[in-house]
Design an enzyme around this catalytic site. Sequence first.
Site, PDB file in Angstrom:
ATOM      1  N   HIS A 128       0.828  -1.206   0.000  1.00 48.21           N
ATOM      2  CA  HIS A 128       0.000   0.000   0.000  1.00 48.21           C
ATOM      3  C   HIS A 128       0.863   1.258   0.000  1.00 48.21           C
ATOM      4  O   HIS A 128       0.618   2.199  -0.774  1.00 48.21           O
ATOM      5  CB  HIS A 128      -0.920  -0.013   1.224  1.00 48.21           C
ATOM      6  CG  HIS A 128      -1.627   1.278   1.474  1.00 48.21           C
ATOM      7  ND1 HIS A 128      -2.878   1.558   0.968  1.00 48.21           N
ATOM      8  CD2 HIS A 128      -1.253   2.374   2.172  1.00 48.21           C
ATOM      9  CE1 HIS A 128      -3.241   2.767   1.343  1.00 48.21           C
ATOM     10  NE2 HIS A 128      -2.275   3.286   2.090  1.00 48.21           N
ATOM     11  N   GLU A 129       1.873   1.297   0.848  1.00 45.66           N
ATOM     12  CA  GLU A 129       2.712   2.496   0.943  1.00 45.66           C
ATOM     13  C   GLU A 129       3.520   2.712  -0.326  1.00 45.66           C
ATOM     14  O   GLU A 129       3.665   3.849  -0.799  1.00 45.66           O
ATOM     15  CB  GLU A 129       3.641   2.387   2.154  1.00 45.66           C
ATOM     16  CG  GLU A 129       2.926   2.298   3.495  1.00 45.66           C
ATOM     17  CD  GLU A 129       1.989   3.465   3.755  1.00 45.66           C
ATOM     18  OE1 GLU A 129       2.234   4.563   3.213  1.00 45.66           O
ATOM     19  OE2 GLU A 129       0.993   3.281   4.478  1.00 45.66           O
ATOM     20  N   HIS A 132       1.593   4.454  -2.989  1.00 41.81           N
ATOM     21  CA  HIS A 132       1.560   5.920  -2.957  1.00 41.81           C
ATOM     22  C   HIS A 132       2.659   6.513  -3.830  1.00 41.81           C
ATOM     23  O   HIS A 132       2.460   7.522  -4.510  1.00 41.81           O
ATOM     24  CB  HIS A 132       1.737   6.415  -1.517  1.00 41.81           C
ATOM     25  CG  HIS A 132       0.511   6.311  -0.672  1.00 41.81           C
ATOM     26  ND1 HIS A 132      -0.694   6.872  -1.022  1.00 41.81           N
ATOM     27  CD2 HIS A 132       0.301   5.708   0.528  1.00 41.81           C
ATOM     28  CE1 HIS A 132      -1.592   6.633  -0.084  1.00 41.81           C
ATOM     29  NE2 HIS A 132      -1.019   5.918   0.868  1.00 41.81           N
ATOM     30  N   GLU A 189      -5.888   7.092  -0.729  1.00 44.22           N
ATOM     31  CA  GLU A 189      -5.759   5.911   0.124  1.00 44.22           C
ATOM     32  C   GLU A 189      -6.437   4.707  -0.519  1.00 44.22           C
ATOM     33  O   GLU A 189      -5.887   3.596  -0.523  1.00 44.22           O
ATOM     34  CB  GLU A 189      -6.371   6.186   1.501  1.00 44.22           C
ATOM     35  CG  GLU A 189      -5.609   7.199   2.332  1.00 44.22           C
ATOM     36  CD  GLU A 189      -4.247   6.686   2.756  1.00 44.22           C
ATOM     37  OE1 GLU A 189      -4.046   5.459   2.810  1.00 44.22           O
ATOM     38  OE2 GLU A 189      -3.367   7.506   3.033  1.00 44.22           O
TER      39      GLU A 189
END
Length: 267
Positions: A128-129, A132, A189
Amino acid sequence: MLRIAKTVFLSASLTILLSACAHSPTGRNQLLLFSGDQMANLGQRSFEEMKQSQPISSDQAINAYVQCVTDAILAVVPPQADFSEWEVVVFDSEQVNAFALPGGKVGVYTGLLNVADTPDQLAAVIGHEIGHVLADHSNERLSRSQLATLGLTITGMSMSDSPYAAMAMAGLGLGVQVGILLPYNRAQESESDKIGLQLMHQAGFDPSASVALWKNMAAASEGAPPELLSTHPSPDTRIQALEKGVKALPQVPHRLTPRCQKPSQPH
């Protein structure tokens, strides 16, 4: 003269905005005002400052574990144009958090390992990070902030002769923050959740672990702010979207799961 200045200012601003239009990996429209090199340099400087100001874990087992999971994710990430290597640092802190910055900088707090129970759950966070970074979300957030400032400037110019200008500017500032910046962050997100699912799936981790992770997060985050004023989707919203995303992933026969072993007693 003032009217001419306003016209020139607005024309120049419109030209900049049109030239900065882009699309994210999921096809969403984006506004990116800064170059990849600029963002990479900003991320690298910020990361160096964090390493100087926050304690770094010296636990070899924890560092090896986090590096193992991250390396497995990065093995399916394409080369980046603005930097050549990724750097992973484990910060010794009880924060349940992780992040990734432009320039290939990944930070994981040891407190996260108390909530991410398995390598697959940790992979969900790291994927997930990294999502970004792949989606240029830092550039996008900074660009949106600049756009908000531009909007306030234009409004201030148009209302400069009004006795209610100060009051209107204050109200507009609050509206920009709540009505534009925060909802957009929730979209980022959600988009990173989609990218993270794809990355962990391709890397051989079990994407359904992302659902278990956020159930753990929900249990550990009692008293969180309501979704309307949060930069993150609510746990229930996030879990439902992840469950839907997991079902949409293609089946991969004979999956080879990365052999990353979580230390028995992380601290």
